[in-house]
Write a protein that holds these residues in place. Structure first.
Motif, PDB file in Angstrom:
ATOM      1  N   SER A  68     -20.464  27.513  64.242  1.00 12.58           N
ATOM      2  CA  SER A  68     -21.621  28.422  64.282  1.00 12.58           C
ATOM      3  C   SER A  68     -22.816  27.740  64.947  1.00 12.58           C
ATOM      4  N   GLU A  69     -23.722  28.556  65.455  1.00 12.14           N
ATOM      5  CA  GLU A  69     -24.947  28.000  66.051  1.00 12.14           C
ATOM      6  C   GLU A  69     -25.722  27.214  64.997  1.00 12.14           C
ATOM      7  N   LEU A  70     -25.722  27.753  63.768  1.00  8.02           N
ATOM      8  CA  LEU A  70     -26.452  27.074  62.704  1.00  8.02           C
ATOM      9  C   LEU A  70     -25.877  25.683  62.426  1.00  8.02           C
ATOM     10  N   SER A  71     -24.550  25.557  62.422  1.00  4.14           N
ATOM     11  CA  SER A  71     -23.942  24.234  62.212  1.00  4.14           C
ATOM     12  C   SER A  71     -24.305  23.288  63.354  1.00  4.14           C
ATOM     13  N   ARG A  72     -24.360  23.827  64.575  1.00  2.00           N
ATOM     14  CA  ARG A  72     -24.764  22.988  65.710  1.00  2.00           C
ATOM     15  C   ARG A  72     -26.151  22.413  65.474  1.00  2.00           C
ATOM     16  N   ILE A  73     -27.049  23.240  64.938  1.00  2.25           N
ATOM     17  CA  ILE A  73     -28.403  22.753  64.641  1.00  2.25           C
ATOM     18  C   ILE A  73     -28.321  21.645  63.588  1.00  2.25           C
ATOM     19  N   ASN A  74     -27.625  21.944  62.474  1.00  2.00           N
ATOM     20  CA  ASN A  74     -27.557  20.956  61.393  1.00  2.00           C
ATOM     21  C   ASN A  74     -26.917  19.640  61.849  1.00  2.00           C
ATOM     22  N   ASN A  75     -25.958  19.733  62.779  1.00  2.00           N
ATOM     23  CA  ASN A  75     -25.272  18.511  63.227  1.00  2.00           C
ATOM     24  C   ASN A  75     -26.113  17.690  64.193  1.00  2.00           C
ATOM     25  N   SER A  76     -26.977  18.339  64.979  1.00  2.00           N
ATOM     26  CA  SER A  76     -27.604  17.603  66.090  1.00  2.00           C
ATOM     27  C   SER A  76     -29.130  17.647  66.178  1.00  2.00           C
ATOM     28  N   ALA A  77     -29.791  18.580  65.490  1.00  2.00           N
ATOM     29  CA  ALA A  77     -31.228  18.793  65.767  1.00  2.00           C
ATOM     30  C   ALA A  77     -32.111  17.594  65.393  1.00  2.00           C
ATOM     31  N   ALA A  78     -31.578  16.679  64.552  1.00  2.00           N
ATOM     32  CA  ALA A  78     -32.380  15.487  64.246  1.00  2.00           C
ATOM     33  C   ALA A  78     -32.289  14.470  65.386  1.00  2.00           C
ATOM     34  N   ASN A  79     -31.293  14.633  66.265  1.00  2.00           N
ATOM     35  CA  ASN A  79     -31.107  13.682  67.377  1.00  2.00           C
ATOM     36  C   ASN A  79     -31.703  14.183  68.695  1.00  2.00           C
ATOM     37  N   HIS A  80     -31.583  15.495  68.920  1.00  2.00           N
ATOM     38  CA  HIS A  80     -32.136  16.060  70.156  1.00  2.00           C
ATOM     39  C   HIS A  80     -32.362  17.561  69.967  1.00  2.00           C
ATOM     40  N   LEU A 136     -37.233  15.869  52.129  1.00  2.00           N
ATOM     41  CA  LEU A 136     -36.643  16.470  53.338  1.00  2.00           C
ATOM     42  C   LEU A 136     -36.801  17.990  53.346  1.00  2.00           C
ATOM     43  N   ILE A 137     -37.153  18.540  52.186  1.00  2.00           N
ATOM     44  CA  ILE A 137     -37.401  19.995  52.144  1.00  2.00           C
ATOM     45  C   ILE A 137     -38.833  20.223  52.605  1.00  2.00           C
ATOM     46  N   ASN A 138     -38.981  20.676  53.828  1.00  2.00           N
ATOM     47  CA  ASN A 138     -40.303  20.960  54.363  1.00  2.00           C
ATOM     48  C   ASN A 138     -40.134  21.712  55.688  1.00  2.00           C
ATOM     49  N   PHE A 139     -40.517  22.982  55.668  1.00  2.00           N
ATOM     50  CA  PHE A 139     -40.289  23.809  56.880  1.00  2.00           C
ATOM     51  C   PHE A 139     -41.044  23.268  58.089  1.00  2.00           C
ATOM     52  N   ARG A 140     -42.042  22.424  57.829  1.00  2.00           N
ATOM     53  CA  ARG A 140     -42.812  21.865  58.957  1.00  2.00           C
ATOM     54  C   ARG A 140     -42.016  20.797  59.716  1.00  2.00           C
ATOM     55  N   SER A 141     -40.879  20.399  59.172  1.00  2.00           N
ATOM     56  CA  SER A 141     -40.023  19.424  59.877  1.00  2.00           C
ATOM     57  C   SER A 141     -39.206  20.061  60.991  1.00  2.00           C
ATOM     58  N   MET A 142     -39.336  21.397  61.133  1.00  2.20           N
ATOM     59  CA  MET A 142     -38.630  22.051  62.257  1.00  2.20           C
ATOM     60  C   MET A 142     -39.626  22.190  63.398  1.00  2.20           C
ATOM     61  N   SER A 152     -35.698  21.431  67.014  1.00  2.00           N
ATOM     62  CA  SER A 152     -35.339  20.058  66.657  1.00  2.00           C
ATOM     63  C   SER A 152     -35.936  19.732  65.290  1.00  2.00           C
ATOM     64  N   PHE A 153     -35.372  18.734  64.638  1.00  2.00           N
ATOM     65  CA  PHE A 153     -35.889  18.289  63.342  1.00  2.00           C
ATOM     66  C   PHE A 153     -36.651  16.992  63.554  1.00  2.00           C
ATOM     67  N   THR A 154     -37.753  16.851  62.839  1.00  2.00           N
ATOM     68  CA  THR A 154     -38.544  15.634  63.024  1.00  2.00           C
ATOM     69  C   THR A 154     -38.013  14.472  62.174  1.00  2.00           C
ATOM     70  N   ILE A 160     -30.686  23.133  57.364  1.00  2.00           N
ATOM     71  CA  ILE A 160     -31.176  24.489  57.106  1.00  2.00           C
ATOM     72  C   ILE A 160     -30.027  25.414  56.696  1.00  2.00           C
ATOM     73  N   ASP A 161     -30.406  26.522  56.032  1.00  2.00           N
ATOM     74  CA  ASP A 161     -29.428  27.512  55.574  1.00  2.00           C
ATOM     75  C   ASP A 161     -30.167  28.853  55.508  1.00  2.00           C
ATOM     76  N   LEU A 162     -29.574  29.870  56.120  1.00  2.00           N
ATOM     77  CA  LEU A 162     -30.258  31.171  56.189  1.00  2.00           C
ATOM     78  C   LEU A 162     -29.773  32.152  55.116  1.00  2.00           C
ATOM     79  N   GLY A 163     -29.136  31.619  54.063  1.00  2.00           N
ATOM     80  CA  GLY A 163     -28.584  32.477  52.995  1.00  2.00           C
ATOM     81  C   GLY A 163     -29.599  33.420  52.360  1.00  2.00           C
ATOM     82  N   GLY A 164     -30.882  33.083  52.447  1.00  2.00           N
ATOM     83  CA  GLY A 164     -31.907  33.931  51.824  1.00  2.00           C
ATOM     84  C   GLY A 164     -32.471  34.995  52.748  1.00  2.00           C
ATOM     85  N   ILE A 165     -31.983  35.085  53.993  1.00  2.00           N
ATOM     86  CA  ILE A 165     -32.567  36.049  54.936  1.00  2.00           C
ATOM     87  C   ILE A 165     -31.535  36.665  55.904  1.00  2.00           C
TER      88      ILE A 165
END
Ligand code: AMP
Ligand code: MG
Length: 319
Positions: A68-80, A136-142, A152-154, A160-165
């Motif tokens: 999924s696109e979301l997994s791609r983010i979770n796997n890589s967004a802290a790196n690039h 690590l829970i802080n929406f400002r890290s995106m 990207s993640f700082t 992240i998880d979009l289960g609530g929306i």
């Protein structure tokens, strides 16, 4: 007399035949679609489109699907920075707007700790782990790049998880595709998120709010038309450990299950808003939650607080 009875019976059957419905499983929950359409073939095609729209959103936004696109983010967004679809980009930014509106009660980075819970396996992280990972829970890290459509993640470790929306978003998309196809009376539901298009041909739709502690019992029926209603409850995914209910709605401040409410239903004009706010108000608790909802025009709340007492937003009390 007999002929009249026959004609009435025949007409009722025709009316019934114009209603089409389908229940199916998607996004880890059960979904349902129901609408009025005299053309049988068109109805069948629309049901297929609704089912595949929900499946498409699941394949894009599920944290459990590795591709999924979301997994791609979770796997890589802290790196690039990770380039994503416009649809997901806009939903992430909308999530951030709900985080700002709710002073962080709604925060999709809750998953930085949330992923360590496994409700089926009765597993929760230790207090020590929660303490270590809570920051690590802080929406400002995106970080969002509007021109690149990337995120990207700082920090390392953010998830992240979009289960609530995401279910609300899926319901909105399905209502919109039905509406564009000319449907005027419809009901679409995914888990606790429902939206109604028009009325039920001259009657109101009735949406049941389930009893939070008795599985098959409906606590109250709400008559509605042309709105969305979402319910968040501590009974959806949970286990009991040493008398404590460990469930799926996480207070971002503590990294643990929010405990001031048992169930929260939000009525709004669209399902994405109702979905995000039901999760948010659940976290905020009745007092702060109702304060927020009472400031938002056109949005109502029905809360069962931790003592089992029903509480309502001002607009519902005034009726
Ligand atoms: P809902 O049933 O709409 O309230 O959604 C519950 C789901 O939202 C959980 O299963 C999580 O995936 C996600 N979630 C839990 N806590 C939060 C939170 N504080 N902010 C945003 N999403 C959350
Ligand atoms: Mg929700």
């Amino acid at each position: 007399m007999l002929v009249r009875c026959f004609i009435l019976f025949f007409m009722a059957n025709i009316a019934q035949a114009n209603w089409h419905q389908q229940s199916f499983d998607v996004m880890g929950t059960s979904a349902h679609v129901e609408f009025w359409e005299p053309d049988e073939q068109k109805a069948r095609q629309l049901i297929e489109r609704v089912v595949s729209e929900m499946q498409r959103i699941d394949a894009t936004m599920s944290p459990y699907i590795e591709s999924s696109e979301l997994s791609r983010i979770n796997n890589s967004a802290a790196n690039h920075p990770v380039k994503i679809s416009e649809e997901l980009f806009q939903l992430l930014k909308k999530s951030v707007r709900f985080s700002e509106m709710t002073k962080g009660a709604f925060d999709i980075t809750f998953a930085s700790v949330g992923y360590l819970y496994d409700y089926r396996e009765r597993k929760a992280p230790s207090d020590e782990t929660i303490e270590q990972r809570k920051e690590l829970i802080n929406f400002r890290s995106m970080h969002f790049d509007d021109s690149e459509l990337s995120v990207s993640f700082t920090k390392q470790g953010v998830r992240i998880d979009l289960g609530g929306i995401a279910k609300g978003h899926a319901v909105d998309n399905c209502i919109s595709l039905l509406e564009k196809a000319g449907i005027q009376n419809a009901f679409v539901q995914a888990g606790g998120d429902s939206r109604l298009l028009g009325d039920k041909k001259g009657r109101l739709w009735t949406i049941g709010i389930r009893h939070p502690r008795e599985k098959d019992k409906v606590l109250t029926q709400v008559p509605l038309e042309n709105v969305a209603i979402s319910t968040s409850g501590d009974y959806e995914r949970f286990f009991i450990d040493k008398g404590e209910r460990i469930h799926h709605i996480i207070n971002p401040k503590s990294g643990k299950s929010a405990s001031d409410s048992i169930s929260v239903s939000i009525i709004a004009s669209d399902s994405t808003t109702a979905d995000a706010l039901s999760t948010s108000v659940f976290v905020l608790g009745p007092e702060k939650g109702l304060q927020l909802i009472n400031q938002l025009p056109g949005i109502s709340a029905i809360i069962i607080d931790k003592n089992g007492k029903l509480q309502y937003s001002d607009d519902l009390l005034a009726q």
